[in-house]
Structures are given as C-alpha cells and as structure tokens.
Motif scaffolding. Structure first.
Motif, PDB file in Angstrom:
ATOM      1  N   ILE A 134       0.809  -1.218   0.000  1.00 29.01           N
ATOM      2  CA  ILE A 134       0.000   0.000   0.000  1.00 29.01           C
ATOM      3  C   ILE A 134       0.847   1.275   0.000  1.00 29.01           C
ATOM      4  O   ILE A 134       0.367   2.326  -0.396  1.00 29.01           O
ATOM      5  CB  ILE A 134      -0.988   0.035   1.188  1.00 29.01           C
ATOM      6  CG1 ILE A 134      -0.266  -0.082   2.518  1.00 29.01           C
ATOM      7  CG2 ILE A 134      -2.045  -1.031   1.031  1.00 29.01           C
ATOM      8  CD1 ILE A 134      -1.155   0.152   3.723  1.00 29.01           C
ATOM      9  N   LYS A 135       2.135   1.181   0.418  1.00 23.43           N
ATOM     10  CA  LYS A 135       2.967   2.391   0.442  1.00 23.43           C
ATOM     11  C   LYS A 135       4.435   2.002   0.376  1.00 23.43           C
ATOM     12  O   LYS A 135       4.851   1.035   0.997  1.00 23.43           O
ATOM     13  CB  LYS A 135       2.692   3.191   1.714  1.00 23.43           C
ATOM     14  CG  LYS A 135       3.382   4.529   1.758  1.00 23.43           C
ATOM     15  CD  LYS A 135       2.971   5.331   2.967  1.00 23.43           C
ATOM     16  CE  LYS A 135       3.670   6.666   2.966  1.00 23.43           C
ATOM     17  NZ  LYS A 135       3.337   7.457   4.122  1.00 23.43           N
ATOM     18  N   THR A 136       5.236   2.778  -0.388  1.00 19.65           N
ATOM     19  CA  THR A 136       6.668   2.534  -0.491  1.00 19.65           C
ATOM     20  C   THR A 136       7.437   3.841  -0.453  1.00 19.65           C
ATOM     21  O   THR A 136       6.935   4.882  -0.864  1.00 19.65           O
ATOM     22  CB  THR A 136       7.042   1.838  -1.816  1.00 19.65           C
ATOM     23  OG1 THR A 136       6.798   2.739  -2.889  1.00 19.65           O
ATOM     24  CG2 THR A 136       6.280   0.559  -2.024  1.00 19.65           C
ATOM     25  N   ASN A 137       8.678   3.774   0.031  1.00 18.40           N
ATOM     26  CA  ASN A 137       9.655   4.840  -0.168  1.00 18.40           C
ATOM     27  C   ASN A 137      11.041   4.288   0.128  1.00 18.40           C
ATOM     28  O   ASN A 137      11.197   3.205   0.675  1.00 18.40           O
ATOM     29  CB  ASN A 137       9.327   6.118   0.614  1.00 18.40           C
ATOM     30  CG  ASN A 137       9.611   6.045   2.080  1.00 18.40           C
ATOM     31  OD1 ASN A 137      10.724   5.809   2.492  1.00 18.40           O
ATOM     32  ND2 ASN A 137       8.573   6.239   2.879  1.00 18.40           N
ATOM     33  N   ASN A 138      12.064   5.034  -0.236  1.00 15.61           N
ATOM     34  CA  ASN A 138      13.434   4.565  -0.092  1.00 15.61           C
ATOM     35  C   ASN A 138      14.118   5.109   1.158  1.00 15.61           C
ATOM     36  O   ASN A 138      15.333   5.051   1.272  1.00 15.61           O
ATOM     37  CB  ASN A 138      14.259   4.925  -1.328  1.00 15.61           C
ATOM     38  CG  ASN A 138      14.442   6.423  -1.482  1.00 15.61           C
ATOM     39  OD1 ASN A 138      13.837   7.206  -0.762  1.00 15.61           O
ATOM     40  ND2 ASN A 138      15.257   6.818  -2.429  1.00 15.61           N
ATOM     41  N   GLY A 139      13.391   5.634   2.094  1.00 16.55           N
ATOM     42  CA  GLY A 139      13.980   6.190   3.307  1.00 16.55           C
ATOM     43  C   GLY A 139      14.148   7.693   3.239  1.00 16.55           C
ATOM     44  O   GLY A 139      14.253   8.360   4.250  1.00 16.55           O
ATOM     45  N   SER A 140      14.214   8.259   2.038  1.00 11.81           N
ATOM     46  CA  SER A 140      14.291   9.709   1.904  1.00 11.81           C
ATOM     47  C   SER A 140      13.079  10.286   1.195  1.00 11.81           C
ATOM     48  O   SER A 140      13.111  11.396   0.708  1.00 11.81           O
ATOM     49  CB  SER A 140      15.573  10.126   1.189  1.00 11.81           C
ATOM     50  OG  SER A 140      15.991   9.248   0.229  1.00 11.81           O
ATOM     51  N   GLY A 141      11.995   9.515   1.140  1.00  8.52           N
ATOM     52  CA  GLY A 141      10.736  10.018   0.618  1.00  8.52           C
ATOM     53  C   GLY A 141      10.454   9.696  -0.832  1.00  8.52           C
ATOM     54  O   GLY A 141       9.352   9.913  -1.303  1.00  8.52           O
ATOM     55  N   LYS A 142      11.434   9.184  -1.593  1.00  7.69           N
ATOM     56  CA  LYS A 142      11.219   8.880  -3.009  1.00  7.69           C
ATOM     57  C   LYS A 142      10.390   7.608  -3.149  1.00  7.69           C
ATOM     58  O   LYS A 142      10.691   6.589  -2.545  1.00  7.69           O
ATOM     59  CB  LYS A 142      12.559   8.692  -3.708  1.00  7.69           C
ATOM     60  CG  LYS A 142      12.415   8.391  -5.177  1.00  7.69           C
ATOM     61  CD  LYS A 142      13.752   8.110  -5.819  1.00  7.69           C
ATOM     62  CE  LYS A 142      13.503   7.632  -7.235  1.00  7.69           C
ATOM     63  NZ  LYS A 142      14.602   6.847  -7.740  1.00  7.69           N
ATOM     64  N   ASN A 143       9.348   7.666  -3.965  1.00  5.39           N
ATOM     65  CA  ASN A 143       8.488   6.516  -4.219  1.00  5.39           C
ATOM     66  C   ASN A 143       9.264   5.474  -5.036  1.00  5.39           C
ATOM     67  O   ASN A 143       9.822   5.797  -6.073  1.00  5.39           O
ATOM     68  CB  ASN A 143       7.235   6.953  -4.967  1.00  5.39           C
ATOM     69  CG  ASN A 143       6.242   5.828  -5.139  1.00  5.39           C
ATOM     70  OD1 ASN A 143       6.548   4.665  -4.959  1.00  5.39           O
ATOM     71  ND2 ASN A 143       5.034   6.200  -5.497  1.00  5.39           N
ATOM     72  N   ILE A 144       9.280   4.235  -4.561  1.00  4.70           N
ATOM     73  CA  ILE A 144      10.010   3.166  -5.256  1.00  4.70           C
ATOM     74  C   ILE A 144       9.070   2.020  -5.637  1.00  4.70           C
ATOM     75  O   ILE A 144       9.481   0.875  -5.705  1.00  4.70           O
ATOM     76  CB  ILE A 144      11.178   2.647  -4.395  1.00  4.70           C
ATOM     77  CG1 ILE A 144      10.676   2.214  -3.026  1.00  4.70           C
ATOM     78  CG2 ILE A 144      12.294   3.654  -4.310  1.00  4.70           C
ATOM     79  CD1 ILE A 144      11.678   1.464  -2.199  1.00  4.70           C
ATOM     80  N   SER A 145       7.814   2.339  -5.913  1.00  2.64           N
ATOM     81  CA  SER A 145       6.835   1.288  -6.217  1.00  2.64           C
ATOM     82  C   SER A 145       7.182   0.504  -7.484  1.00  2.64           C
ATOM     83  O   SER A 145       6.743  -0.621  -7.644  1.00  2.64           O
ATOM     84  CB  SER A 145       5.435   1.875  -6.328  1.00  2.64           C
ATOM     85  OG  SER A 145       5.380   2.811  -7.378  1.00  2.64           O
ATOM     86  N   ASP A 146       7.995   1.064  -8.384  1.00  2.00           N
ATOM     87  CA  ASP A 146       8.396   0.331  -9.586  1.00  2.00           C
ATOM     88  C   ASP A 146       9.488  -0.703  -9.290  1.00  2.00           C
ATOM     89  O   ASP A 146       9.783  -1.545 -10.135  1.00  2.00           O
ATOM     90  CB  ASP A 146       8.870   1.298 -10.672  1.00  2.00           C
ATOM     91  CG  ASP A 146      10.028   2.172 -10.233  1.00  2.00           C
ATOM     92  OD1 ASP A 146      10.163   2.401  -9.010  1.00  2.00           O
ATOM     93  OD2 ASP A 146      10.792   2.621 -11.097  1.00  2.00           O
TER      94      ASP A 146
END
Length: 122
Positions: free
Chosen positions: A49-61
C-alpha cells in the motif's frame, strides 16, 4: 573493490507497508489447569500500500504489489477468571517469492519476521 574484483556492492533501503490477509488453521489443546496451548500455521497474502526509499522517493516500480508467504507459530492462552483470557504467542513469517521487481540487479530479496502477539480475550 577488493583485490581488483569489479563487483560493486550497493546498500538499498526499502520502507514498505502492506495489508496482510492470512489464511490458516489454529489447533488448540484442551484446558490443562488454567492454560490452553495452540499451534498456528498457514499462508499469508500481502498487498503493498505504500513505499519509499527512506528519503521520501516513491520506489513502487522496484517492488512487487503482491507477495505470498507462510507463517507458523504457537502460544498459550491463560484463564484469568470467568470468561477473561490472556493470550500470548510467537509467530514466524516469511515470504516465498522475491519482493523486489528491480530488473537491473540480479538478487533475491525475501522478508522474514517474528511477531509477538498479546491480547485479552473476553
């Protein structure tokens, strides 16, 4: 790089939130003095339902939307009096498939966790 080895190591951070829908069975003993023991096992269906790389960037791909896994655990249910019970248990959970879908790296990432459950049953 060590000894001329061209292999480069990358550290990646994933912060993932899932909705987990478990399907399983719970086997419980008869009451012995004031305690019942149980074994719990089954499968887990997780939807991202939600992803990020620790610094806020969406990494759903880079991660899969659906993960499938298994779970096994057990615990104790202690009668406190009347219809009130204290249930405590430990559950191990692991995914069976690779949770990443990154086509640039040849790796396999699985998620494993221990879950401690405590609840009051009435």
């Amino acid at each position: 790089m060590v000894g001329g080895d061209p292999q480069i190591l990358h550290k990646m951070t994933y912060r993932l939130k899932y909705v987990d829908i478990p399907v399983g069975i719970k086997l419980m003993t008869n009451q012995v003095e004031r305690n019942k023991f149980y074994l719990q096992m089954g499968f887990s269906n997780q939807f991202l339902i939600k992803t990020n790389n620790g610094s806020g960037k969406n990494i759903s791909d880079e991660v899969r939307f659906f993960n499938f896994g298994y779970q096994i655990g057990g615990g104790i249910e202690h009668a406190l009096g009347g219809n009130l019970y204290l249930r405590t248990g430990l559950l191990f959970h692991s995914t069976l498939n690779d949770i990443t879908s990154n086509k640039y790296y040849d790796d396999r990432t699985i998620m494993r966790k221990f879950v401690i459950n405590t609840s009051l049953m009435f």
